[in-house]
Scaffold this motif. Structure first.
Motif, PDB file in Angstrom:
ATOM      1  N   SER A   1      16.037 -23.333   8.336  1.00 14.86           N
ATOM      2  CA  SER A   1      15.021 -22.686   7.528  1.00 14.86           C
ATOM      3  C   SER A   1      13.653 -22.990   8.122  1.00 14.86           C
ATOM      4  CB  SER A   1      15.087 -23.204   6.086  1.00 14.86           C
ATOM      5  OG  SER A   1      14.693 -24.571   6.035  1.00 14.86           O
ATOM      6  N   TYR A   2      12.610 -22.363   7.570  1.00 15.69           N
ATOM      7  CA  TYR A   2      11.258 -22.617   8.070  1.00 15.69           C
ATOM      8  C   TYR A   2      10.844 -24.065   7.837  1.00 15.69           C
ATOM      9  CZ  TYR A   2      10.839 -17.582   8.641  1.00 15.69           C
ATOM     10  OH  TYR A   2      11.037 -16.288   9.048  1.00 15.69           O
ATOM     11  N   SER A   3      11.462 -24.711   6.852  1.00 11.48           N
ATOM     12  CA  SER A   3      11.137 -26.115   6.560  1.00 11.48           C
ATOM     13  C   SER A   3      12.065 -27.093   7.290  1.00 11.48           C
ATOM     14  CB  SER A   3      11.201 -26.373   5.054  1.00 11.48           C
ATOM     15  OG  SER A   3      12.481 -26.051   4.544  1.00 11.48           O
ATOM     16  N   GLY A   4      12.997 -26.543   8.112  1.00 10.65           N
ATOM     17  CA  GLY A   4      13.838 -27.403   8.942  1.00 10.65           C
ATOM     18  C   GLY A   4      15.195 -27.752   8.375  1.00 10.65           C
ATOM     19  N   ASN A   5      15.612 -27.122   7.260  1.00 10.69           N
ATOM     20  CA  ASN A   5      16.934 -27.395   6.695  1.00 10.69           C
ATOM     21  C   ASN A   5      18.009 -26.606   7.440  1.00 10.69           C
ATOM     22  OD1 ASN A   5      15.997 -29.095   4.582  1.00 10.69           O
ATOM     23  ND2 ASN A   5      15.361 -27.284   3.435  1.00 10.69           N
ATOM     24  N   PRO A   6      19.123 -27.255   7.819  1.00  9.45           N
ATOM     25  CA  PRO A   6      20.197 -26.550   8.527  1.00  9.45           C
ATOM     26  C   PRO A   6      20.786 -25.422   7.678  1.00  9.45           C
ATOM     27  CG  PRO A   6      20.501 -28.931   8.657  1.00  9.45           C
ATOM     28  CD  PRO A   6      19.425 -28.686   7.640  1.00  9.45           C
ATOM     29  N   ARG A   7      21.112 -24.335   8.336  1.00  8.43           N
ATOM     30  CA  ARG A   7      21.727 -23.192   7.662  1.00  8.43           C
ATOM     31  C   ARG A   7      22.936 -22.739   8.470  1.00  8.43           C
ATOM     32  NH1 ARG A   7      16.729 -19.545   5.142  1.00  8.43           N
ATOM     33  NH2 ARG A   7      16.319 -21.022   3.441  1.00  8.43           N
ATOM     34  N   TYR A   8      24.013 -22.419   7.745  1.00  4.48           N
ATOM     35  CA  TYR A   8      25.304 -22.129   8.365  1.00  4.48           C
ATOM     36  C   TYR A   8      25.687 -20.679   8.051  1.00  4.48           C
ATOM     37  CZ  TYR A   8      24.942 -27.152   8.512  1.00  4.48           C
ATOM     38  OH  TYR A   8      24.475 -28.428   8.731  1.00  4.48           O
ATOM     39  N   TYR A   9      25.086 -19.765   8.819  1.00  7.00           N
ATOM     40  CA  TYR A   9      25.130 -18.342   8.494  1.00  7.00           C
ATOM     41  C   TYR A   9      26.535 -17.756   8.539  1.00  7.00           C
ATOM     42  CZ  TYR A   9      20.055 -18.564   8.946  1.00  7.00           C
ATOM     43  OH  TYR A   9      18.737 -18.888   8.781  1.00  7.00           O
TER      44      TYR A   9
END
Length: 381
Positions: free
Chosen positions: A64-72
């Motif tokens: 995310s823009y705040s640096g949280n991992p995302r698992y699309y």
């Protein structure tokens, strides 16, 4: 070199999250300590499934823009896993709290995705993929609300056709998605928190013009064309950003009338929306613009409104209002790494809602001790 160090730090943080999440999840089972704390009761009136912020996109994992991992990509498998469990459990219905796909679908190739054939809307295809995953559940209806990421991909007419959202065409000619689903003496009321939104036709929309006025008045970043930035804003004022929205006057009046009918019928109500309503239940940057107006209506009907469930703020959260109404923000599917699937089942009892959380979704028990015992008719009546 600094960017490489930053990437390495992000990767290490992602690996720590995966290890921590896996130990908590144990193949998507409810958290034992939380389940044990919930009071043992007899048979529930009914059970419904709950899922939030799937945000699938056919691209590699990212941040995310705040640096949280995302698992699309895993989000699609997680949605299918949740639907499979809902079907096996034979829940009465399923509620999807919105953002079924991610806005990055529109530029998937820029984020490492494969190109699609010419003329294919990538958001359209992604929604179809998620609906296919969710179609494993067919024991009952699935109620969808929509969020900002849905609108980055599809217009409201397409969302109505694909998701079966009950849009109302208001006198101004614009579509708003609010409705009431009645089941066994309960009312599941869906609010459209993007009623007032900049995600509408720039040329003709009265609601968009109203939304622009709200942002200009409350967020100086908007004038600088940085519409999604809360920089310089403090506390709940941070909610005035472009990825949020509000509830219009016609919808508010409909909500009042609907809750009055619920009271007359001596039934109970659960509110669902994409955006959170109560400050303190999640990050203030995710709140509805005019949450105060919505809260005022709900507090007037505290004798019938039991709880509100929302998505949008991916970490989730909870706060009980002074009225006694429970406000729960449900943890996002998107930010759970494989093999974790994050979702919930809600058991509806005569005196409480029991939330059975799976994956990173927290379990809880929300009692109706703010309501008179005579409020609701039993199913037998």
């Amino acid at each position: 070199m600094p960017s490489q160090l930053n990437d390495l730090t992000q990767l290490r943080r992602s690996h720590r999250l995966i290890r921590r999440s896996a130990s908590l999840n144990k193949e998507s089972s409810p958290r034992d300590s939380q389940v044990a704390a919930v009071k043992s009761r007899g048979a529930s009136q009914f059970t419904f499934g709950l899922i939030a912020d799937i945000q699938y996109a056919p691209i590699p994992d990212g941040y995310s823009y705040s640096g949280n991992p995302r698992y699309y990509r895993h989000a699609l498998d997680a949605a299918r896993s949740a639907a499979t469990h809902f079907q096996q459990a034979q829940v009465d219905l399923v509620v999807n709290l919105g953002d079924i796909v991610d806005g990055k679908c529109q530029n998937a190739t820029l984020h490492g995705g494969e190109p699609l054939p010419a003329g294919v809307n990538p958001g359209d295809q992604a929604v179809d993929d998620v609906l296919d995953a969710l179609s494993v559940y067919d024991h009952g209806p699935t109620l969808h609300t929509y969020g900002n990421h849905c609108l980055y991909n599809l217009d409201r007419i397409t969302l109505a056709n694909k998701l079966g959202i009950s849009f109302v065409t208001e006198p101004c000619g614009e579509m708003v998605g609010y409705s009431n689903f009645r089941h066994k003496g309960w009312n599941i009321i869906t609010l459209d928190s993007y009623d007032l939104s900049i995600q509408r036709c720039a040329k003709h929309s009265v609601k968009r013009k109203h939304a622009e006025e709200i942002l200009k008045r409350n967020n100086p970043n908007y004038i600088l064309n940085n519409i999604n930035s809360p920089e310089g804003l403090v506390g709940v004022q941070q909610r005035f950003v472009g990825f949020n929205g509000g509830v219009g006057e016609i919808q508010l009046e409909w909500l009042r009338k609907e809750l009055e009918q619920v009271r007359t019928r001596k039934e109970r109500c659960i509110i669902i929306s994409h955006q959170p309503i109560l400050p303190g239940s999640s990050s203030p940057v995710c709140l509805m613009w005019n949450y105060k107006q919505v809260l005022a209506v709900l507090r007037m009907y505290r004798d019938v409104v039991v709880a509100s469930f929302a998505g949008h703020a991916h970490k989730g959260g909870y706060k009980r209002d002074t009225s006694g109404i429970h406000f729960r923000v449900v943890e996002a599917v998107l930010e759970s790494p494989a093999p974790i699937s994050t979702y919930a089942m809600i058991d509806v009892y005569d005196d409480c809602l029991q939330v059975r959380g799976f994956g990173q979704c927290k379990s809880a028990c929300y009692e109706y001790d703010h309501q008179p015992l005579s409020t609701v008719q039993s199913a037998a009546e």
